[in-house]
Design an enzyme around this catalytic site. Sequence first.
Site, PDB file in Angstrom:
ATOM      1  CD  GLU A 117      -3.427  10.751   5.356  1.00  0.00           C
ATOM      2  OE1 GLU A 117      -2.637   9.928   5.128  1.00  0.00           O
ATOM      3  OE2 GLU A 117      -4.536  10.726   4.645  1.00  0.00           O
TER       4      GLU A 117
ATOM      5  NE  ARG B  58      -5.213  12.082  -1.468  1.00  0.00           N
ATOM      6  CZ  ARG B  58      -4.448  11.488  -1.973  1.00  0.00           C
ATOM      7  NH1 ARG B  58      -4.367  10.051  -1.847  1.00  0.00           N
ATOM      8  NH2 ARG B  58      -3.579  11.936  -2.846  1.00  0.00           N
TER       9      ARG B  58
ATOM     10  CG  HIS C 204      -0.945   8.222   2.925  1.00  0.00           C
ATOM     11  ND1 HIS C 204      -1.544   9.259   2.555  1.00  0.00           N
ATOM     12  CD2 HIS C 204      -0.902   7.623   1.529  1.00  0.00           C
ATOM     13  CE1 HIS C 204      -1.918   9.406   1.599  1.00  0.00           C
ATOM     14  NE2 HIS C 204      -1.489   8.550   0.611  1.00  0.00           N
TER      15      HIS C 204
END
Length: 339
Positions: A278, A250, A297
């Site tokens: 993100e 993360r 991701h």
Amino acid sequence: MHPTTDNRPNLLLAMGPGVADRLLTDTHRTRLARLAHTDPHLVAHDLTAPGPRVAAALAEAEILLTCWGATPLTAEVLARAPRLRAVVHAAGSVKHHITDACWDRGLRVTSAAGANALPVAEYTLAAILFAGKRVLRSAQRYAELRTDDAWLTESAPWGNYRRTIGIVGASRIGRRVVDLLRPFDVDVLLYDPYVTTPPPGTELTDLDELCARSTVVSIHAPQLPSTHHMIGPAQLAAMRTGTTLINTARGSLVDEEALLPHLVTGRLHAILDVTDPELPAQDSPLWTLPNVLLTPHVAGSLGNELHRMADQAIEEVTRYALGEPFVEEVRVSDLQRSA
């Protein structure tokens, strides 16, 4: 072995729009229809205000098969599902949708985190080996110089032989990475405050020592209050020039404000599949720095890898229907130190 028609549980699919079509093949839907009383094409996207068909199916459901985008199962939602006994999650973390009300109700919960860990570990192994060979840098120099040997003198410090790899977190993924590294001639350091006996072939260290000794540092810890910015100024300063930081966990585990100066000067390298936020700001140096590989991701399950998670979830549905225990059951105590 399958349950008989009479004792099949009622099952409802509950996940975000479009997810079921990526997760489930026709074969998966056929298997579900044999295992449970379900419409394998009925997918509940919003359990807070369900339409008549979903409301009727939810009222009868004994199992919810969930994935990304599932509605949080609050007390209000659970009140509409009086027969619900289990949640089978065809993805990794259940923290988004499993609430305290689920544990208070005594629901059984299972997750496909084990299946999702495999592609993350595979991505990490590739990233570690590519980092040691400086693949990103050599590809850039090859394109710049367009000769077959003019830049090879730069490669003297490169390579993977007897490199020291630091693994931060003995999670499912972290342990899988350790397993995948066993065939290679590398030394593996491990940091995890909950581990007292290191896996074979690893050496336990504290975090600062791991950062100082490793040529690659790969993060596999969960996102918890205690792990926020665990890779901060002190850890980054301890890393030797040329160290590569890999983050597939993360983004919040790394203090990016502290990391950026080390990347801008070229002192450190980074392979980042996750960032904080993100999506980096449009003017973030991460987009263009030559020593940074930024991916969106993608380390976790995608494409046909989602079918592995569906397979694991359906195996758990089978066990439930046969009255057998879940293999990958999640307990509330697990969530205190897992993703």
